[in-house]
Design an enzyme around this catalytic site. Sequence first.
Site, PDB file in Angstrom:
ATOM      1  CB  CYS A  71     -88.414  30.513 -18.611  1.00 45.41           C
ATOM      2  SG  CYS A  71     -89.324  30.209 -17.383  1.00 45.41           S
ATOM      3  CB  CYS A  77     -86.587  27.877 -12.336  1.00 43.27           C
ATOM      4  SG  CYS A  77     -87.129  26.179 -12.361  1.00 43.27           S
ATOM      5  CB  CYS A  80     -85.333  24.772 -18.301  1.00 41.86           C
ATOM      6  SG  CYS A  80     -86.603  24.929 -19.158  1.00 41.86           S
ATOM      7  CB  CYS A 157     -93.953  26.057 -16.032  1.00 43.79           C
ATOM      8  SG  CYS A 157     -92.239  24.741 -16.871  1.00 43.79           S
ATOM      9  CD  GLN A 278     -90.421   7.276 -21.347  1.00 42.30           C
ATOM     10  OE1 GLN A 278     -89.690   8.251 -20.535  1.00 42.30           O
ATOM     11  NE2 GLN A 278     -89.484   6.674 -21.436  1.00 42.30           N
ATOM     12  CE1 TYR A 307     -84.982  -1.935 -14.301  1.00 47.75           C
ATOM     13  CE2 TYR A 307     -84.739  -2.647 -15.934  1.00 47.75           C
ATOM     14  CZ  TYR A 307     -84.209  -2.283 -14.964  1.00 47.75           C
ATOM     15  OH  TYR A 307     -83.602  -2.910 -13.856  1.00 47.75           O
ATOM     16  CG  ASP A 379     -87.434   2.523 -20.702  1.00 47.21           C
ATOM     17  OD1 ASP A 379     -86.792   2.955 -20.029  1.00 47.21           O
ATOM     18  OD2 ASP A 379     -88.340   2.701 -21.305  1.00 47.21           O
ATOM     19  CB  CYS A 406     -83.759   8.838 -19.360  1.00 46.00           C
ATOM     20  SG  CYS A 406     -83.744   8.061 -17.295  1.00 46.00           S
TER      21      CYS A 406
END
Length: 469
Positions: A71, A77, A80, A157, A278, A307, A379, A406
Amino acid sequence: MNKNDILSGVITKMGSGGEGIIKEGEYSVFVPFTLPGEKVRYQVLKVKGKIVFGKALEIITPAEERIRPECKVFGKCGGCQLQHIKYKSQLKLKTKTVVDCLSKIAFLEPEVAFCERSDLEYGYRNKLQLPVRENAVGYTVGFFAPNSHRVIPIRNCPIQPEWNSKIISTTQKFIRNFGISAYNDETGKGLIKHVVVRDVGGKLIVTVVITENDLPRKEEYIKLLQEDFKEFSLYININKLGNNVIFGDKFILLYGNGRYTTKEFGIKFEIGPESFMQVNDGVRRRIYQEVMKCVGVDENTVVIDAYSGAGLLTAMLAEKSKKAIGIEIVKEAVDCAEHLKIKNGLSNMENICAPCEDVLPEIMKKERRENNKCVLVLDPPRQGVERNIIEAIKESLPDKIVYVSCSPQTLSRDLGLLLGTLKVDEKGVTVKNDGEIKSLYKIEEVKPFDLFPQTRHVETVVSLIRADF
Ligand SMILES: C[S@@+](CC[C@H](N)C(=O)[O-])C[C@H]1O[C@@H](n2cnc3c(N)ncnc32)[C@H](O)[C@@H]1O
């Protein structure tokens, strides 16, 4: 060490945010976008006690793992953090992040499997969130810079599928050609705040987040989208609040079906603009397979899917168990789960719309009272689970727990509290338990998955079984 000093040093390890760390006497210097073994010249940006934040000015000796990022705005940005690292090394880093968090936060040393790769290293994201902001000469459509509300202009992107560049150029054309205003964080004025797109099996749900009750010239935006996309839905979402939350409460459908149905694991399921999904379809499927393997249910087991989002996993669990109960706070997602239940004829699936912290303790108690074999799937969002849920688990003792997370940080905190290596002190702070550790559960498996290639984020599935089994 002082702000603006220009120094050089060798990166000795990496932090969980993907930044290189230099040990400079008593200081730890965090330098983003650098790698272990690299000698770098850096500028000191901030000194906070013994923690220093630096910016790499030159990589004097590049590491073997360093590659050219895909990128053009990588580093500017905030999306990432790892595009400069070979993919295999990204996986190594994410595995280590999970190991380190469990050990440093929760004082746990379980075996951690190597992070499972994503088949797609780029182009994997099924969700695009584009902030739109006013700037000195008009407007910018792009992504936020790291820790900021400054929007970096983007044309394409690479972690999104190809359609992202068409959405960006169409939105720019619409704003430019029809004099639509962009939001300004300082004045709170301006119409468009965000464009959010969700790809459901190739069909797009586009939501334009605005600060007024209507989108002027909406038919022109629809026409522009029709030039590029055969099937899509367009919503406006009204958000008049000046906070960081993207969506306001009200969604209005302007065009298309509104929700789309797709099929996975033989189950038809529906998704709307508000329901969680997800972001990486391929890795999501593998995570669900992993959860099914860990849960190991049979027709005598009740599974609580806490969840639960739009209910696909709850449905998979219902197919293999006596009953599966999904608990989810977002009403649209629960509507989708109800629709799924009817479409797939799953009479043993129950969908509850409520905060888990309000209803999960009682549901677990009831299953225990009725002597049901009970498995709990957790979750939660990034914040992890509420403390009252941990306490309720310790009382009701579900036979098995599968925790999908996560955030390795909140996962570690919650596991530490469940396994007794952490406790809550008189002030309500989570601290190390230096007393006798009586663990009610033992860890069977810890498996990280690369749901978010090129970023520092990692998803982890942990399976726990009662210690007395
Ligand atoms: C990480 S997602 C997981 C969703 C689902 N298991 C899946 O795989 O798609 C977390 C979900 O929890 C929901 N949620 C957030 N806070 C909640 C709460 N306090 N109680 C119940 N659900 C909540 C969110 O709306 C979201 O759907």
